[in-house]
Design an enzyme around this catalytic site. Structure first.
Site, mmCIF file in Angstrom:
data_model
loop_
_atom_site.group_PDB
_atom_site.id
_atom_site.type_symbol
_atom_site.label_atom_id
_atom_site.label_comp_id
_atom_site.label_asym_id
_atom_site.label_seq_id
_atom_site.Cartn_x
_atom_site.Cartn_y
_atom_site.Cartn_z
ATOM 1 N N LYS A 111 21.236 29.501 18.973
ATOM 2 C CA LYS A 111 20.854 30.352 20.115
ATOM 3 C C LYS A 111 19.404 30.108 20.508
ATOM 4 O O LYS A 111 18.492 30.202 19.679
ATOM 5 C CB LYS A 111 21.073 31.817 19.734
ATOM 6 C CG LYS A 111 20.927 32.805 20.883
ATOM 7 C CD LYS A 111 21.323 34.211 20.416
ATOM 8 C CE LYS A 111 21.326 35.206 21.568
ATOM 9 N NZ LYS A 111 21.760 36.557 21.121
ATOM 10 N N CYS A 148 25.634 34.698 23.865
ATOM 11 C CA CYS A 148 25.248 35.996 24.422
ATOM 12 C C CYS A 148 24.116 35.914 25.461
ATOM 13 O O CYS A 148 24.330 35.504 26.591
ATOM 14 C CB CYS A 148 24.891 36.944 23.281
ATOM 15 S SG CYS A 148 24.866 38.694 23.734
ATOM 16 N N GLU A 164 29.811 36.502 18.471
ATOM 17 C CA GLU A 164 28.512 36.202 17.872
ATOM 18 C C GLU A 164 28.440 36.786 16.458
ATOM 19 O O GLU A 164 28.811 37.941 16.220
ATOM 20 C CB GLU A 164 27.416 36.807 18.752
ATOM 21 C CG GLU A 164 25.995 36.578 18.277
ATOM 22 C CD GLU A 164 24.954 37.131 19.248
ATOM 23 O OE1 GLU A 164 23.758 36.971 18.968
ATOM 24 O OE2 GLU A 164 25.348 37.726 20.289
#
Length: 277
Positions: free
Chosen positions: A125, A159, A44
């Site tokens: 995300k 994540c 990330e």
């Protein structure tokens, strides 16, 4: 159909230095290709570093910006697909800090570039973690982003996204075979890498490549433990707590056999889960 050898780059790169991080990605791509890998996955926000705070607007780039072009060249030079995390500006080009702040919208994104340099997919995300991310990024609105690579359907996530079972199940229902999860997993949440990720792979019958940062960065301490988990819930590769490049195969034949033997998706009863929508 041959397995897709996947290289997991566990590293935090150099904080705030896009040029140095591109060099590290180039070196890792060369090592990945030499080991027979067809795909390299970086963590990330690997392009810039995670704890860059107020530098995020200055360092953010559009999805087709100069770093994406440089990584496309890396992919072509080594014949390896590359997935990398970066701060994405929504349109407008690479602006000075004062002007980029005026533009406002920055996403925490991952992009997948094919071995021929083609931009295959870009994901923003959707579940932002903690005050730091919510203060600096805008959440994405598209849960399932996919591309085809090496005979597999590749899905993208970042994540915290993988910690929502509905999110991963959406990928399973859309046919994702290998889910790439660039990560900035922090202490004390290492149980996610240890336990949650293999369970997600098993319950959704897919491969999950969870690729973490490592070491201290500002106020954050990243725990490493990158892994590629198979549909049997077994880690095919597991990194430690330092910088590493680890390899594992995503085997479509094993995946097909596992799905036949573990029919979770066929045995679902969606009518009972209406309250989840």
């Amino acid at each position: 159909m041959p397995a897709l050898r996947t290289a997991l780059l566990q590293s935090s790169g150099q904080l705030g230095s896009v040029a140095e991080n591109l060099k590290e990605l180039d070196d890792a791509a060369g090592r990945a290709a030499a080991a027979g890998a067809g795909l390299l996955v970086a963590p990330e926000l690997f392009l810039t570093g995670y704890a860059i705070g107020d530098d995020i607007p200055r360092l953010a780039e559009t999805a087709d910006g100069p770093s994406a072009a440089a990584i496309a060249e890396i992919a072509v030079r080594h014949g390896v697909a590359v997935a990398f995390g970066y701060p994405e500006r929504d349109g407008g080009g690479h602006l000075p800090l004062e002007r980029s702040r005026e533009r406002g919208t920055v996403f925490n994104s991952v992009q997948l570039i094919g071995p021929d340099g083609t931009r295959l997919a870009n994901y923003r995300k959707t579940h932002l973690f903690g005050c730091f991310e919510r203060d600096h990024f805008t959440p994405g609105e598209q849960a399932v982003v996919q591309a085809e690579l090496g005979g597999l359907r590749i899905g993208l996530m970042i994540c915290y996204d993988v910690e929502f079972p509905e999110n991963v199940r959406a990928h399973a229902l859309a046919g994702t075979d290998l889910l790439l999860v660039p990560t900035a997993q922090m202490h004390p949440f290492q149980f996610v890498a240890d336990s949650v990720v293999p369970v997600r792979a098993f319950e959704n019958q897919m491969y999950v490549a969870y690729v973490n940062r490592v070491g201290k960065e500002g106020e954050f301490e990243f725990v490493g433990l990158s892994t590629l988990a198979g549909p049997d819930g077994v880690a095919r590769a597991r990194a430690g707590r330092d910088r590493q490049l680890v390899f594992a195969d995503a085997d479509p034949e094993f995946l097909a056999a596992s799905r036949e033997n573990n029919p979770y998706l066929r045995d679902r009863r969606p009518g009972l889960y209406a309250s989840l929508a």
